[in-house]
Design a protein around this motif. Structure first.
Motif, PDB file in Angstrom:
ATOM      1  N   ASN A   1       0.909  -1.120   0.018  1.00  0.00           N
ATOM      2  CA  ASN A   1      -0.041  -0.135   0.066  1.00  0.00           C
ATOM      3  C   ASN A   1       0.783   1.228   0.170  1.00  0.00           C
ATOM      4  N   ILE A   2       0.837   2.206  -0.958  1.00  0.00           N
ATOM      5  CA  ILE A   2       1.693   3.332  -1.108  1.00  0.00           C
ATOM      6  C   ILE A   2       0.801   4.501  -0.846  1.00  0.00           C
ATOM      7  N   GLY A   3       1.267   5.138  -0.280  1.00  0.00           N
ATOM      8  CA  GLY A   3       0.481   6.658   0.125  1.00  0.00           C
ATOM      9  C   GLY A   3       0.124   6.803   1.578  1.00  0.00           C
TER      10      GLY A   3
ATOM     11  N   VAL B   1      -2.114   2.222  -4.713  1.00  0.00           N
ATOM     12  CA  VAL B   1      -1.653   3.624  -4.801  1.00  0.00           C
ATOM     13  C   VAL B   1      -2.560   4.616  -4.780  1.00  0.00           C
ATOM     14  N   ASN B   2      -2.249   5.286  -3.454  1.00  0.00           N
ATOM     15  CA  ASN B   2      -3.407   6.405  -3.098  1.00  0.00           C
ATOM     16  C   ASN B   2      -2.681   7.688  -2.709  1.00  0.00           C
ATOM     17  N   GLY B   3      -3.483   8.548  -2.027  1.00  0.00           N
ATOM     18  CA  GLY B   3      -2.989   9.960  -1.855  1.00  0.00           C
ATOM     19  C   GLY B   3      -3.254  10.984  -2.878  1.00  0.00           C
ATOM     20  N   SER B   4      -3.167  12.217  -2.410  1.00  0.00           N
ATOM     21  CA  SER B   4      -3.544  13.032  -3.157  1.00  0.00           C
ATOM     22  C   SER B   4      -2.547  13.498  -4.265  1.00  0.00           C
ATOM     23  N   SER B   5      -1.289  13.401  -3.737  1.00  0.00           N
ATOM     24  CA  SER B   5      -0.018  13.830  -4.605  1.00  0.00           C
ATOM     25  C   SER B   5       0.941  12.730  -4.752  1.00  0.00           C
ATOM     26  N   THR B   6       0.697  11.567  -4.582  1.00  0.00           N
ATOM     27  CA  THR B   6       1.723  10.574  -4.516  1.00  0.00           C
ATOM     28  C   THR B   6       2.351  10.446  -5.731  1.00  0.00           C
ATOM     29  N   GLN B   7       3.574  10.519  -5.815  1.00  0.00           N
ATOM     30  CA  GLN B   7       4.501  10.285  -7.068  1.00  0.00           C
ATOM     31  C   GLN B   7       5.330   8.888  -7.186  1.00  0.00           C
ATOM     32  N   ILE B   8       5.012   8.302  -8.433  1.00  0.00           N
ATOM     33  CA  ILE B   8       5.254   6.782  -8.685  1.00  0.00           C
ATOM     34  C   ILE B   8       6.224   7.023  -9.846  1.00  0.00           C
ATOM     35  N   THR B   9       7.405   6.872  -9.966  1.00  0.00           N
ATOM     36  CA  THR B   9       8.320   6.739 -10.974  1.00  0.00           C
ATOM     37  C   THR B   9       9.084   5.575 -11.208  1.00  0.00           C
ATOM     38  N   THR B  10       9.527   5.667 -12.223  1.00  0.00           N
ATOM     39  CA  THR B  10      10.632   4.471 -12.594  1.00  0.00           C
ATOM     40  C   THR B  10      12.062   4.747 -13.107  1.00  0.00           C
ATOM     41  N   SER B  11      12.897   3.864 -12.967  1.00  0.00           N
ATOM     42  CA  SER B  11      14.394   3.986 -13.634  1.00  0.00           C
ATOM     43  C   SER B  11      14.761   2.805 -14.065  1.00  0.00           C
TER      44      SER B  11
END
Length: 645
Positions: free
Chosen positions: A393-395, A429-439
Motif C-alpha cells: 500500500n503506497i500513500g 496507490v493512493n493519496g492526493s500527490s503520490t508520485q510513482i516513478t521508474t528508473s
C-alpha cells in the motif's frame, strides 16, 4: 498429261501426315508426361506442407508443455515433451522414430501418400529441423523465428512418350518449411470475456466486454479494439446480461479501424462506436487470449531470496531510503526464544513525508529484521526479484509519498483481509500527490498472485520462496502459514484522489539489458495477473477448452466451488479486478485472464494513459472520462505455428 502429273503427285499427303503425326505424338507425350509430373508434384507439395505444419504444431504443444520460454528453447532429442532437431541436416523419415515432433511430420506425409521408399522405392521424404530461422527462408531471422522444420518430398516418375527422347525417368520434388514465429499484436484493447464469462460486480455482468457506468466518457484506442463476446441485447441468465458493449448516452468508442466483435455480438448505441463495428463469426485466433501458448512468467529467481521483516508492516521515512530485493513480510511481535519476528501476513505500507522517498534498487538494504541464511544474494543483479507477501500500500496518511521502482520483477503475493472488499487489495496507490516513478532501461514487471492453496500448485517459482520463508521461521517457532492466514488474490488499484498524483511505469524491455532468459518471451509486460486467480479454467500453457454455451446450460470453463477455493479466489468479493485512475504514464502490457476486469475511474475529463495495451475480460468506464491509449511501444508477442515457405 494432266492425269499423269496427278498420279505422280499422289501420296504426298500421307508423307506429310506421317511427319505431322510424329510431331503430334511427341507433343502429346510431352503433355501427358508433364501433366502426370504436375499431378504428382501437387501431391508431393500437399504432403510436404501438411507435414511441416504438423511438425511445428506438435513442437509448439511440446514446448508449451515444458513451460520453457521460447527464447530458451533447446533441442533435446525425442522425449515426450521435447523438440527434435537434426542440426539442419535432411534426415530420411525411415530414420525418425516415435516419439518426436518430427515423427508427426513423417506420419502426416505418409497419410498424404508419401513415405521413404514408398511407391516401389521411387519416393523419398526427408525432414530437417533446427533452432532459429530456416536457411532457405527469405526475410526471416532469429529475431522472429524460434524453431523451424523443412520437409522435402520427392518421387521419380517414369516417362512414357518422352522416353523416345532418352528421358526414361523424371524427378518431382517439393519443399515446405514450417516455423514457430513470433509476431506482435498491437491491438490497444482486448476484451476477452465470452458469453457466459461473468464478473462478480454488483450487479453481476455476464458476456459484456465494454460497459459505461455513467453517461459520457469513452475510449480512444490507437491500436484498435477486439471484443470476444457474441452477446446481443437478449438477456440470458448466466450467459448474457445485455449487449457485448453497453453504454449510456454521450459516450464514444473510437479506433483507427472498425471495432471487431466475435460472432453475432452487438453494441448498444452503435452510432457512438467510430468508425463502426465489424462482426466476425466463429472463435478464430483473433478472439483468443493472445498470450496463449505461453506459460505464466516465472519468478526469475531460481534460488531462495533473502528475507526482510518490516515491523508493523510500515516503512515511514522523511529522508531518502533505498530498499533492496528481498522476501518482504510484515510482523508486529517477536517470539521469546530468539527475538525473531512472527510474520503477520499484513501488507507492506510505504509512507514518506517532507523530503522522504523510497527507491527499490539492487544495492538497497533491509530497514527491518533480516534473515538471509542459505539464501542467494541479489546485490548487483541487473534485474532482481522483489517479493511482497501480503501486498503493498503506497500513500498512507501522507499526501506526498514518493516511490521509485528500479528495474526488476515485483511480485505481490496475496493480501490478508476480512470480509470487506476494500480490505482485499494486493497493490494500492493512493493519496492526493503520490508520485510513482521508474528508473532503468530494462523496465519493470509486476505480478499479482496469491499463495498456494490446498491440493494445488502455486505460481511458478513462488513455492520455493514461500517454503524458504517458512523454513527460516519454523525452527524458531515463528508462524508463517499461507494456507491458514486467509490470504487471497486482491485488487490492484492505482487510484489517487487527485490528478496531482502521478504514476509512471514502463513494462519489461528485453533490449534494456540484464533481463534473464526466462522472461525474454514476455517483452513489454508491465502488469500480469495470475491466471489461477479467476473463475475461468486455464491450462498451464494459457489455453482453455470450453464447451459451447447453450440456453440454460453451463460451461466446462467455469471452475467448481472447490477449485475456486483451491486457487485462492475469493467468492463474493470484487476480485480479481484492476482499478486505474489519476495521471498515468503507463507503457507496456496489462494482462488479466478471462473472468477479470479493469476499471478506468478518472478523475478528470481526459486520461492520457500512454502506450498501454490492455488485455482483460471486461473493460469498465466508471466516470465521464475520455481514456486515450496510444500505440503500445512493446505490444505482446504471440508465438504461432506457421508455414514460412
Amino acid at each position: 498429261m494432266m492425269y499423269e502429273r496427278s498420279r505422280r503427285q499422289g501420296g504426298q499427303a500421307i508423307v506429310l501426315f506421317t511427319v505431322a503425326l510424329m510431331a503430334m505424338m511427341g507433343m502429346l507425350g510431352l503433355a501427358v508426361d508433364l501433366g502426370w509430373s504436375f499431378f504428382v508434384e501437387k501431391q508431393a507439395q500437399a504432403a510436404a506442407d501438411g507435414a511441416a505444419m504438423a511438425a511445428v504444431k506438435e513442437g509448439l504443444r511440446r514446448a508449451s508443455a515444458t513451460s520453457t520460454p521460447f527464447n530458451s528453447l533447446t533441442c533435446n532429442g525425442g522425449g515426450v515433451n521435447q523438440l527434435y532437431c537434426t542440426n539442419g541436416n535432411p534426415t530420411p523419415c525411415s530414420s525418425i522414430s516415435s516419439p518426436s515432433n518430427l515423427y508427426a511430420a513423417c506420419k502426416y506425409a505418409e497419410a498424404n501418400g508419401f513415405t521413404s521408399g514408398g511407391s516401389s522405392g521411387r519416393q523419398t521424404v526427408t525432414v530437417a529441423a533446427n533452432l532459429g530461422a530456416p536457411p532457405t527462408g527469405e526475410g526471416l531471422s532469429a529475431n522472429n523465428v524460434k524453431y523451424w522444420v523443412t520437409v522435402r518430398a520427392t518421387q521419380t516418375v517414369p516417362q512414357l512418350f518422352s522416353a523416345v527422347l532418352g528421358n526414361s525417368q523424371g524427378l518431382v520434388a517439393s519443399r515446405a518449411s514450417g516455423a514457430l514465429v513470433a509476431a506482435t499484436a498491437p491491438v490497444s484493447l482486448y476484451a476477452l470475456n465470452r458469453e457466459g464469462d461473468c464478473v462478480d460486480r454488483d450487479p453481476v455482468d455476464c458476456g459484456i466486454n465494454i460497459k459505461f457506468e455513467q453517461n459520457g466518457g469513452g475510449f480512444n484506442a490507437a491500436g484498435g479494439i477486439v471484443l470476444g463476446s457474441n452477446c446481443t441485447s437478449v438477456v440470458i441468465a448466466n450467459q448474457c446480461t445485455g449487449y457485448t458493449g453497453r453504454g449510456g448516452t454521450n459516450t464514444s468508442v473510437t479506433a483507427p479501424t472498425p471495432i471487431v466483435i466475435r460472432g453475432g455480438g452487438t453494441v448498444q448505441n452503435p452510432s457512438t462506436y467510430h468508425p463502426g463495428t465489424v462482426s466476425t463469426g466463429g472463435g478464430g485466433g483473433l478472439f483468443y487470449d493472445p498470450t496463449r501458448g505461453l506459460p505464466q512468467p516465472p519468478i526469475a529467481a531460481g534460488a531462495p531470496i533473502p528475507t526482510c521483516g518490516i515491523q508493523n508492516g510500515t516503512i515511514s521515512t522523511s529522508s531518502a531510503l533505498v530498499l533492496g530485493p528481498f522476501n518482504y513480510y510484515a510482523y508486529s511481535t517477536t517470539n521469546s526464544q530468539q527475538n525473531k519476528p512472527n510474520a503477520s501476513g499484513a501488507e507492506i505500507k510505504i509512507d514518506t513525508s517532507g523530503n522522504g522517498s523510497v527507491t527499490f534498487a539492487t544495492n538497497g538494504t533491509c530497514p527491518g529484521i533480516l534473515s538471509s541464511t542459505g539464501a542467494t544474494s541479489q546485490v548487483g543483479n541487473a534485474f532482481p526479484v522483489y517479493l511482497f507477501h501480503g501486498g503493498m500500500n503506497i500513500g498512507g496518511s501522507s499526501s506526498s509519498t514518493r516511490v521509485t521502482f528500479g528495474p526488476g520483477q515485483y511480485v505481490f503475493d496475496g493480501n490478508y483481509h476480512t470480509s470487506s472488499d476494500e480490505n482485499a487489495k494486493s497493490f494500492v496507490v493512493n493519496g492526493s500527490s503520490t508520485q510513482i516513478t521508474t528508473s532503468g532501461a530494462a523496465g519493470q514487471m509486476f505480478i499479482f498472485t496469491a499463495p498456494t492453496g490446498s491440493n494445488n500448485t502455486g505460481y511458478p517459482g513462488l513455492d520455493a520462496q514461500v517454503n524458504y520463508l517458512s523454513s527460516q521461521t519454523a525452527t524458531t517457532g515463528v508462524r508463517f502459514d499461507t494456507t491458514t492466514a486467509g490470504w487471497y488474490q486482491g485488487k490492484h488499484q492505482i487510484q489517487p484522489s487527485s490528478m496531482n498524483a502521478s504514476t509512471t511505469l514502463n513494462g519489461l524491455n528485453t533490449s534494456g539489458g540484464g533481463v534473464p532468459d526466462s522472461l525474454q518471451p514476455y517483452n513489454g509486460v508491465l502488469f500480469w495477473q495470475d491466471r489461477r486467480n479467476t473463475k475461468i479454467k486455464y491450462t498451464s500453457d494459457g489455453t482453455y477448452n470450453c464447451a459451447p454455451y447453450v440456453t440454460g446450460g453451463s460451461s466446462t470453463c467455469v471452475k467448481t466451488t472447490s477449485e475456486i477455493a483451491a486457487d485462492r479466489v475469493t467468492p463474493g468479493l470484487q476480485s480479481p479486478e484492476m482499478e486505474l485512475g489519476g495521471t498515468l504514464h503507463l507503457n507496456g502490457v496489462s494482462y488479466q485472464p478471462r473472468g477479470a476486469w479493469v476499471e478506468f475511474q478518472g478523475p478528470g475529463a481526459t486520461m492520457n494513459v500512454g502506450g498501454l495495451q490492455v488485455l482483460s475480460g471486461t473493460i469498465y468506464s466508471e466516470a465521464t472520462t475520455m481514456v486515450n491509449l496510444s500505440l503500445p511501444t512493446n505490444p505482446i508477442t504471440q508465438i504461432s505455428a506457421s508455414l514460412v515457405e
